[in-house]
Design an enzyme around this catalytic site. Structure first.
Site, PDB file in Angstrom:
ATOM      1  CB  CYS A 154      -9.841  54.444 -34.770  1.00  0.00           C
ATOM      2  SG  CYS A 154      -8.716  54.052 -35.760  1.00  0.00           S
TER       3      CYS A 154
HETATM    4  N1  CO8 Z   1       8.356  51.921 -47.774  1.00  0.00           N
HETATM    5  C1  CO8 Z   1       8.104  52.143 -48.902  1.00  0.00           C
HETATM    6  N2  CO8 Z   1       7.511  51.832 -49.565  1.00  0.00           N
HETATM    7  C2  CO8 Z   1       6.261  51.572 -49.935  1.00  0.00           C
HETATM    8  C3  CO8 Z   1       5.879  50.965 -48.409  1.00  0.00           C
HETATM    9  C4  CO8 Z   1       6.835  51.198 -47.758  1.00  0.00           C
HETATM   10  N3  CO8 Z   1       6.666  50.824 -46.660  1.00  0.00           N
HETATM   11  N4  CO8 Z   1       4.713  50.821 -48.536  1.00  0.00           N
HETATM   12  C5  CO8 Z   1       3.986  51.076 -49.527  1.00  0.00           C
HETATM   13  N5  CO8 Z   1       5.103  51.540 -50.437  1.00  0.00           N
HETATM   14  C6  CO8 Z   1       4.866  52.398 -51.907  1.00  0.00           C
HETATM   15  C7  CO8 Z   1       3.891  51.257 -52.831  1.00  0.00           C
HETATM   16  O1  CO8 Z   1       4.416  50.180 -53.388  1.00  0.00           O
HETATM   17  C8  CO8 Z   1       3.558  52.456 -53.549  1.00  0.00           C
HETATM   18  O2  CO8 Z   1       3.391  52.651 -54.946  1.00  0.00           O
HETATM   19  P1  CO8 Z   1       3.899  52.876 -56.213  1.00  0.00           P
HETATM   20  O3  CO8 Z   1       2.984  53.525 -56.263  1.00  0.00           O
HETATM   21  O4  CO8 Z   1       4.558  52.685 -56.928  1.00  0.00           O
HETATM   22  O5  CO8 Z   1       2.837  51.089 -56.397  1.00  0.00           O
HETATM   23  C9  CO8 Z   1       3.317  53.535 -53.098  1.00  0.00           C
HETATM   24  O6  CO8 Z   1       3.634  53.070 -51.881  1.00  0.00           O
HETATM   25  C10 CO8 Z   1       1.744  54.165 -52.539  1.00  0.00           C
HETATM   26  O7  CO8 Z   1       1.577  53.510 -52.157  1.00  0.00           O
HETATM   27  P2  CO8 Z   1      -0.247  53.461 -50.609  1.00  0.00           P
HETATM   28  O8  CO8 Z   1      -1.470  54.297 -52.033  1.00  0.00           O
HETATM   29  O9  CO8 Z   1      -0.100  52.209 -50.016  1.00  0.00           O
HETATM   30  O10 CO8 Z   1       0.613  54.557 -50.108  1.00  0.00           O
HETATM   31  P3  CO8 Z   1      -0.530  55.980 -49.320  1.00  0.00           P
HETATM   32  O11 CO8 Z   1       0.454  56.922 -49.737  1.00  0.00           O
HETATM   33  O12 CO8 Z   1      -1.718  55.587 -49.449  1.00  0.00           O
HETATM   34  O13 CO8 Z   1      -0.041  55.461 -47.615  1.00  0.00           O
HETATM   35  C11 CO8 Z   1      -1.469  55.185 -45.657  1.00  0.00           C
HETATM   36  C12 CO8 Z   1      -0.787  54.665 -47.116  1.00  0.00           C
HETATM   37  C13 CO8 Z   1      -0.867  55.458 -45.101  1.00  0.00           C
HETATM   38  C14 CO8 Z   1      -1.782  53.623 -45.434  1.00  0.00           C
HETATM   39  C15 CO8 Z   1      -2.056  56.310 -46.175  1.00  0.00           C
HETATM   40  O14 CO8 Z   1      -3.098  55.467 -47.027  1.00  0.00           O
HETATM   41  C16 CO8 Z   1      -3.599  56.282 -44.447  1.00  0.00           C
HETATM   42  O15 CO8 Z   1      -2.705  56.745 -44.149  1.00  0.00           O
HETATM   43  N6  CO8 Z   1      -4.942  55.815 -44.693  1.00  0.00           N
HETATM   44  C17 CO8 Z   1      -5.937  56.675 -44.444  1.00  0.00           C
HETATM   45  C18 CO8 Z   1      -5.124  55.118 -43.149  1.00  0.00           C
HETATM   46  C19 CO8 Z   1      -6.442  55.354 -41.797  1.00  0.00           C
HETATM   47  O16 CO8 Z   1      -6.427  55.865 -41.512  1.00  0.00           O
HETATM   48  N7  CO8 Z   1      -6.188  53.471 -41.075  1.00  0.00           N
HETATM   49  C20 CO8 Z   1      -7.159  54.067 -40.086  1.00  0.00           C
HETATM   50  C21 CO8 Z   1      -6.952  52.849 -39.885  1.00  0.00           C
HETATM   51  S1  CO8 Z   1      -7.259  52.611 -37.975  1.00  0.00           S
HETATM   52  C22 CO8 Z   1      -8.463  51.829 -37.084  1.00  0.00           C
HETATM   53  O17 CO8 Z   1      -9.168  52.435 -38.293  1.00  0.00           O
HETATM   54  C23 CO8 Z   1      -8.553  51.002 -36.692  1.00  0.00           C
HETATM   55  C24 CO8 Z   1      -8.094  49.554 -36.733  1.00  0.00           C
HETATM   56  C25 CO8 Z   1      -7.246  49.012 -35.359  1.00  0.00           C
HETATM   57  C26 CO8 Z   1      -6.438  48.938 -34.944  1.00  0.00           C
HETATM   58  C27 CO8 Z   1      -5.532  48.189 -35.564  1.00  0.00           C
HETATM   59  C28 CO8 Z   1      -4.049  48.346 -34.827  1.00  0.00           C
HETATM   60  C29 CO8 Z   1      -3.427  46.511 -35.613  1.00  0.00           C
END
Ligand code: CO8
Length: 372
Positions: free
Chosen positions: A156
């Site tokens: 990124c």
């Molecule tokens: N629909 C419904 N519910 C969902 C879904 C979904 N799709 N996904 C997860 N849930 C549920 C889970 O099951 C969980 O339920 P429970 O609490 O009952 O277990 C609940 O939602 C919470 O799950 P999470 O803890 O996973 O959810 P978060 O609130 O943490 O949100 C995010 C997830 C959006 C991923 C968040 O953690 C985030 O944004 N984190 C930062 C991510 C970030 O900045 N990453 C950078 C990566 S990009 C990068 O560096 C480049 C990489 C190279 C590119 C790659 C290209 C492919």
């Protein structure tokens, strides 16, 4: 010493987009098929039921409403869940080169420059279509540019690291005019069948032209200073290196696509980024109040809200920290440059801002700019 400047910028946006509702409908159809095909194993307790995704969750967890993609049909086909993007034959331009030429041409037009006046092309992206020859050299040839070209990958942060490399070479006098181009085909290394991340990414390409400020033919952005930092982490990882084979089975190929521990990334990267920007401002004798705009990496709205508040010491006002992720999703290295490209023309001469990217590595890069 020569002051480098961004004199042109451009964005290639694919014509196809996928809304959260469309994406979730396809994912849920895939999950239903998978559950039906594995009903026996689920009943025997050998497999877990695949849970539906939700458009409401996607929006509230990330701020994403839609994403652009090079191919829509393959991604939304519950029997496939992967784009139709065939590798190009050796005698045809690659997908990345094609996107890049579009974005670079826009950047060159804005700066009033021709491809032949460019003597450095850096193709900076989180994944490249092939190992060699460098995609950047293909772009160099398609644009009729001279000098030299190379690929780089800092996930990124590729754009800001590329801008630092270009700016340093212009300061040193080893090049006159550099294109930093970021073609991101995230759809081809995202696992669209994984509910935890299937909504995160989209495709796009950005380009910026960097040359000496004194050479600028119109409005431009002086690059006062750049700062890059890295710290190893496995929390965002893709193992698809040349030692691995690609299989079609989900189990076998899963770690060869985007993998992340999103919660950890969230917690660990936030303090790193705000401290990085504040440290960079301090080093240059700039105050947070000097910043009229923050063009941040576009991964998650809550993350950006937090960073903006931490850096400015208050809740950013409307427009001070523009987001584009609602329309584009996370486009890896391109995100902060899309935000800059779409939300900078209104700023008056003398206005200051910071481009800041962050992500896998971990990596963080900041570029301090002043409108001129
Ligand atoms: N629909 C419904 N519910 C969902 C879904 C979904 N799709 N996904 C997860 N849930 C549920 C889970 O099951 C969980 O339920 P429970 O609490 O009952 O277990 C609940 O939602 C919470 O799950 P999470 O803890 O996973 O959810 P978060 O609130 O943490 O949100 C995010 C997830 C959006 C991923 C968040 O953690 C985030 O944004 N984190 C930062 C991510 C970030 O900045 N990453 C950078 C990566 S990009 C990068 O560096 C480049 C990489 C190279 C590119 C790659 C290209 C492919």
């Amino acid at each position: 010493m020569t002051m480098p400047a961004i004199t042109g910028h451009g964005v290639f946006t694919p014509s196809l987009s996928i809304s959260n509702d469309e994406l979730v409908e396809a994912f849920n159809a895939y999950a239903d098929r998978w559950n039906a095909e594995n009903a026996g194993a689920i009943a025997a307790g050998e497999a877990e039921t695949m849970t539906h995704s939700s458009a409401d969750f996607i929006f509230s967890a990330s701020g994403i409403e839609s994403r652009y993609v090079l191919d829509k049909d393959g991604v939304l086909d519950p029997a496939r869940m992967f784009p139709h993007l065939a590798a190009r034959p050796d005698d045809a331009p690659g997908h990345m080169a094609e996107m890049a030429v579009d974005a670079c041409t826009k950047a060159l037009d804005m700066a009033g420059r021709a491809g032949a006046e460019v003597d450095l092309v850096i193709c900076a992206a989180s994944n490249h279509e092939r190992a060699y020859p460098a995609v950047a050299i293909e772009i160099q040839q398609l644009l009729g540019a001279g000098g030299f070209a190379f690929d780089m990958n800092v996930a990124c942060s590729s754009a800001t690291f590329g801008i630092q490399a270009a700016a340093d070479m212009i300061r040193a006098g080893s090049v006159k005019r550099a294109l930093v181009v970021c073609p991101e085909i995230c759809s081809a290394h995202l696992e669209w069948r994984d509910r935890d991340c299937h909504f995160i990414f989209g495709d796009v390409c950005t380009a910026v032209l960097v040359e000496a400020a004194e050479e600028a033919q119109g409005d431009h952005w002086k690059i006062h200073s750049t700062r890059c930092a890295t710290q190893f982490s496995n929390n965002i990882r893709n193992n698809n290196g040349f030692l691995r084979r690609t299989h079609d089975q989900m189990e076998d190929r899963r770690d060869m696509q985007f993998m992340q521990n999103g919660r950890k990334v969230f917690k660990e990267v936030l303090p790193m980024v705000s401290a990085h920007i504040l440290g960079h401002l301090d080093e240059e004798g700039w105050q947070a109040d000097d910043l009229k705009r923050l063009w941040l990496h576009q991964a998650n709205k809550t993350m950006n809200d937090f960073i903006g508040k931490k850096v400015l010491g208050r809740v950013p006002e409307d427009g001070e920290q523009p987001n584009i992720l609602q329309d584009y999703a996370n486009t890896s290295s391109a995100g902060s440059i899309i935000a800059f490209s779409k939300h900078s023309d209104d700023m008056p001469k003398g206005a200051r801002g910071v481009i800041c990217s962050f992500g896998a590595g971990y990596s963080v890069g900041s570029v301090l700019l002043e409108r001129a």
